[in-house]
Write an enzyme that holds these catalytic residues in place. Structure first.
Site, mmCIF file in Angstrom:
data_model
loop_
_atom_site.group_PDB
_atom_site.id
_atom_site.type_symbol
_atom_site.label_atom_id
_atom_site.label_comp_id
_atom_site.label_asym_id
_atom_site.label_seq_id
_atom_site.Cartn_x
_atom_site.Cartn_y
_atom_site.Cartn_z
ATOM 1 C CD GLU A 151 -0.937 10.058 -9.568
ATOM 2 O OE1 GLU A 151 0.001 9.254 -9.675
ATOM 3 O OE2 GLU A 151 -1.981 9.804 -8.956
ATOM 4 C CB CYS B 133 -5.372 7.686 -6.187
ATOM 5 S SG CYS B 133 -6.839 7.182 -5.276
ATOM 6 C CB SER C 8 3.364 5.135 -8.711
ATOM 7 O OG SER C 8 4.341 4.129 -8.589
ATOM 8 C CB THR C 9 0.798 4.264 -13.381
ATOM 9 O OG1 THR C 9 -0.531 4.631 -13.010
ATOM 10 C CG2 THR C 9 0.766 3.560 -14.727
ATOM 11 C CB ALA D 236 4.029 3.704 2.049
ATOM 12 C CD GLU D 237 8.939 3.332 0.606
ATOM 13 O OE1 GLU D 237 7.911 2.629 0.720
ATOM 14 O OE2 GLU D 237 9.538 3.473 -0.481
ATOM 15 C CD GLN E 61 4.838 13.043 -4.271
ATOM 16 O OE1 GLN E 61 5.490 12.039 -4.560
ATOM 17 N NE2 GLN E 61 3.993 13.597 -5.107
ATOM 18 C CB ILE F 129 -0.986 0.011 1.196
ATOM 19 C CG1 ILE F 129 -0.246 -0.190 2.530
ATOM 20 C CG2 ILE F 129 -2.062 -1.037 1.008
ATOM 21 C CD1 ILE F 129 -1.138 -0.015 3.748
ATOM 22 N N PRO F 130 0.252 2.403 -0.394
ATOM 23 C CG PRO F 130 -1.147 3.945 -1.498
ATOM 24 C CD PRO F 130 -1.129 2.564 -0.907
HETATM 25 P P1 NAD Z 1 4.678 3.833 -5.049
HETATM 26 O O1 NAD Z 1 4.262 3.044 -6.238
HETATM 27 O O2 NAD Z 1 5.979 4.509 -5.071
HETATM 28 O O3 NAD Z 1 4.702 2.903 -3.752
HETATM 29 C C1 NAD Z 1 3.556 2.174 -3.339
HETATM 30 C C2 NAD Z 1 4.003 0.996 -2.503
HETATM 31 O O4 NAD Z 1 4.738 0.093 -3.341
HETATM 32 C C3 NAD Z 1 4.947 1.353 -1.355
HETATM 33 O O5 NAD Z 1 4.619 0.535 -0.247
HETATM 34 C C4 NAD Z 1 6.324 0.988 -1.909
HETATM 35 O O6 NAD Z 1 7.256 0.669 -0.914
HETATM 36 C C5 NAD Z 1 5.995 -0.234 -2.745
HETATM 37 N N1 NAD Z 1 6.928 -0.529 -3.834
HETATM 38 C C6 NAD Z 1 7.807 0.309 -4.444
HETATM 39 N N2 NAD Z 1 8.484 -0.360 -5.408
HETATM 40 C C7 NAD Z 1 8.018 -1.643 -5.404
HETATM 41 C C8 NAD Z 1 8.301 -2.797 -6.184
HETATM 42 N N3 NAD Z 1 9.199 -2.792 -7.151
HETATM 43 N N4 NAD Z 1 7.610 -3.923 -5.925
HETATM 44 C C9 NAD Z 1 6.660 -3.959 -4.963
HETATM 45 N N5 NAD Z 1 6.356 -2.897 -4.184
HETATM 46 C C10 NAD Z 1 7.016 -1.747 -4.412
HETATM 47 O O7 NAD Z 1 3.473 4.838 -4.788
HETATM 48 P P2 NAD Z 1 3.388 5.953 -3.677
HETATM 49 O O8 NAD Z 1 4.250 7.085 -4.095
HETATM 50 O O9 NAD Z 1 3.576 5.338 -2.321
HETATM 51 O O10 NAD Z 1 1.841 6.358 -3.751
HETATM 52 C C11 NAD Z 1 1.350 7.307 -4.616
HETATM 53 C C12 NAD Z 1 0.675 6.634 -5.790
HETATM 54 O O11 NAD Z 1 -0.368 5.779 -5.339
HETATM 55 C C13 NAD Z 1 0.028 7.631 -6.706
HETATM 56 O O12 NAD Z 1 0.326 7.314 -8.023
HETATM 57 C C14 NAD Z 1 -1.472 7.427 -6.434
HETATM 58 O O13 NAD Z 1 -2.309 7.795 -7.488
HETATM 59 C C15 NAD Z 1 -1.529 5.978 -6.133
HETATM 60 N N6 NAD Z 1 -2.739 5.631 -5.388
HETATM 61 C C16 NAD Z 1 -3.745 4.988 -6.050
HETATM 62 C C17 NAD Z 1 -4.930 4.675 -5.378
HETATM 63 C C18 NAD Z 1 -6.069 3.971 -6.077
HETATM 64 O O14 NAD Z 1 -6.968 3.496 -5.400
HETATM 65 N N7 NAD Z 1 -6.063 3.885 -7.398
HETATM 66 C C19 NAD Z 1 -5.068 5.005 -4.028
HETATM 67 C C20 NAD Z 1 -4.019 5.651 -3.391
HETATM 68 C C21 NAD Z 1 -2.849 5.961 -4.083
#
Ligand code: NAD
Length: 500
Positions: free
Chosen positions: A411, A314, A259-260, A208-209, A361, A180-181
């Site tokens: 985004e 998001c 993230s995407t 998330a970290e 960020q 999760i993020p």
């Molecule tokens: P991120 O993708 O950087 O990180 C999300 C999670 O993935 C963190 O826990 C991170 O440690 C982990 N991660 C990172 N690299 C990884 C890998 N290679 N394999 C597995 N896990 C990994 O995203 P973020 O910056 O924490 O969050 C922001 C993003 O989340 C935005 O793009 C936002 O739109 C999206 N978001 C989407 C929704 C939705 O419901 N669609 C909801 C909340 C946030």
């Protein structure tokens, strides 16, 4: 076009800001009303929650308060060995306890968790705001009520899954790996844990970290609720920990929100693995304001959609498409409202816009805003003075945007709104759909028929009309295109944790 900045030279905004002289200076003059953090006990360090025990990690990482840059605690980092331990604990709990337990008994645990969360809501809300930087008004009034609602809603389904899917015999999947993020740390945990557990799966969750603390407090709630050991395991760490979980062969289902870019990497890693997956990814939502819209209500909806919670949402309405006849009026009202936003201390109950979640960020936001200016869009910022310490960004709008500008297509995940105009509904819809994303959107008009026409042509998973950012556990949430795969919430969300 030259950038126009009220923050550095706007007379009105500077006068407003001067009225305050405490640490966190804001756009309007309310007396500070900080929420007490006395009831929140943050330990010096936290271990991993595996098999009902607290287990040391391979390393440790710091988690800080982004509003003050002070270290709050140190948390363990799970390496592949600890992730393996957590998956094995979840498998054992699945085979020996959770899979066999009747739904009504599973439901009782979830009800208990929901009630404990309600009892400790204030503590969770304060901790969420300290660790993540979001205004207490949001964590207290939005996140925590929704977190409890998700556990209550799914507790109700636990013994009724046969009725949810009539004529089928729904079966649990096994072990779910959930990543999760940081933008809604506890709410995203609840979105993922509640349906997984209600459907009879056990879980390894990776927060998330930058925001691990409320998930670790949630582990204490699971202990208090007497949840059997290993049913929920919480492993903290950064991307490498998430990757180890995603790639672990003992996991049956991956649920990812983030993230995407990372979502695409996960999808590639999962190809041919046979693991079920749901991916909830980024967005670039557009508001469409028609000339017959209730303008004041629409302006409030836009402000709520992009500036509250610093645009760390998001489904943030990060694009505004406004019909030409009312564009000047809407932009004028929007600027005036932006000047009144209270930016600063996340624990202050008056705060509208809190701290940016991390230095990284903040860097990303600044980079994209600089790109917008370089590409020729016209930027304007409200005039609040920002606190000296911590990570902050002023509410910002871009006008004169072209469809190809990066601030329109990418985004930003910060308090930045890109504004364009349109003449006909068709033009508005075409512009709204013209990004790689398709998560959410908003329509503002007086006419019901127009709402139906426009929303059915918009390619977005969630659409609001004459309101914005309203959530309910009964309603499915998820995106089209690069915004993700699958849905969370409602019956669709249950189906994602079942073999039907
Ligand atoms: P991120 O993708 O950087 O990180 C999300 C999670 O993935 C963190 O826990 C991170 O440690 C982990 N991660 C990172 N690299 C990884 C890998 N290679 N394999 C597995 N896990 C990994 O995203 P973020 O910056 O924490 O969050 C922001 C993003 O989340 C935005 O793009 C936002 O739109 C999206 N978001 C989407 C929704 C939705 O419901 N669609 C909801 C909340 C946030």
């Amino acid at each position: 076009m030259a950038a126009e900045r009220a923050g550095s030279g706007g007379g009105r905004s500077r006068k407003v800001a001067k009225k305050r002289d405490h640490d966190f200076v804001t756009g309007t003059s309310y007396a500070p009303a900080p929420e007490s953090s006395a009831q929140v006990k943050i330990a010096k360090s936290y271990d991993l929650f595996i098999g009902g025990k607290w287990v040391k990690g391979s390393k440790r990482m710091k988690t800080i308060n982004p509003a003050t840059e002070k270290v709050l605690s140190e948390v363990a980092v799970a390496g592949p060995k600890e992730v393996d331990l957590a998956v094995k604990a979840a498998r054992k709990a699945y085979n020996n306890v959770w899979k066999k337990m009747p739904g009504r008994e599973r439901g009782k645990y979830l009800f208990r968790v929901a009630r404990l969360l309600q009892e400790r809501a204030r503590e969770f809300a304060v901790l969420e705001s300290m660790d993540g930087g979001k205004p207490i008004r949001e964590s207290r009034d939005v996140d925590l009520p929704l977190v409890a609602a998700h556990f209550f809603y799914h507790a109700g389904w636990a013994d009724k899954l046969d009725y949810a899917f009539p004529g089928r015999k729904p079966q649990s999947l096994g072990v779910a790996g959930q990543v999760i993020p940081w933008n809604f740390p506890l709410l995203m945990a609840a979105w993922k844990l509640a349906p997984a557990l209600a459907c009879g799966n056990t879980v390894v969750l990776k927060p998330a970290e930058t925001t691990p603390l409320t998930a670790l407090l949630l582990a204490q709630v699971f202990e208090e609720a007497g949840l059997p050991d290993g049913v929920v395991n919480i492993v903290t760490g950064a991307g490498a920990t998430g990757q180890a979980l995603v790639e672990h062969p003992g996991v049956d289902k991956i649920a990812f929100t983030g993230s995407t870019g990372v979502g695409k990497m996960i999808q590639r890693a999962l190809a041919k693995s046979g693991k079920k997956h749901t991916l909830e990814l980024g967005g670039k939502a557009a508001h469409l304001i028609f000339d017959d819209a209730p303008i004041n209500q629409a302006v409030e909806g836009i402000v709520n959609g992009i500036f509250f919670n610093q645009g760390h949402v998001c489904c943030a309405g990060s694009r505004l498409l406004v019909q030409e006849g009312v564009a000047d009026l809407v932009i004028r009202k929007l600027k005036r409202r932006m000047e009144t936003l209270v930016v600063g201390d996340p624990l202050d109950k008056n705060t509208d816009v809190g701290a940016i979640n991390s230095k990284e960020q903040l860097g990303r936001i600044k980079g994209l805003v600089a790109a917008g200016e370089k590409e020729g869009a016209c930027s304007w910022q409200s005039g609040q003075r920002l606190p000296g310490k911590g990570y902050w960004f002023k509410p910002t709008i871009f006008t004169d945007c072209a469809q190809s500008h990066r601030v329109v297509q990418e985004e930003i995940f910060g308090p930045v709104l890109a504004i364009q105009t349109f003449r006909t509904p068709e033009e508005g819809i075409e512009k709204a759909n013209n990004t790689p994303y398709g998560l959410s959107g908003g329509v503002w008009t007086d006419k019901g028929s127009k709402i139906f026409k426009v929303t059915s042509a918009m390619r977005a998973g969630v659409l609001w009309a004459n309101t914005y950012n309203k959530f309910d556990p009964t309603s499915p949430f998820g995106g089209y295109k690069e915004s993700g795969v699958g849905r969370e919430g409602g019956l669709h969300g249950l189906a994602a944790y079942l073999e039907i």
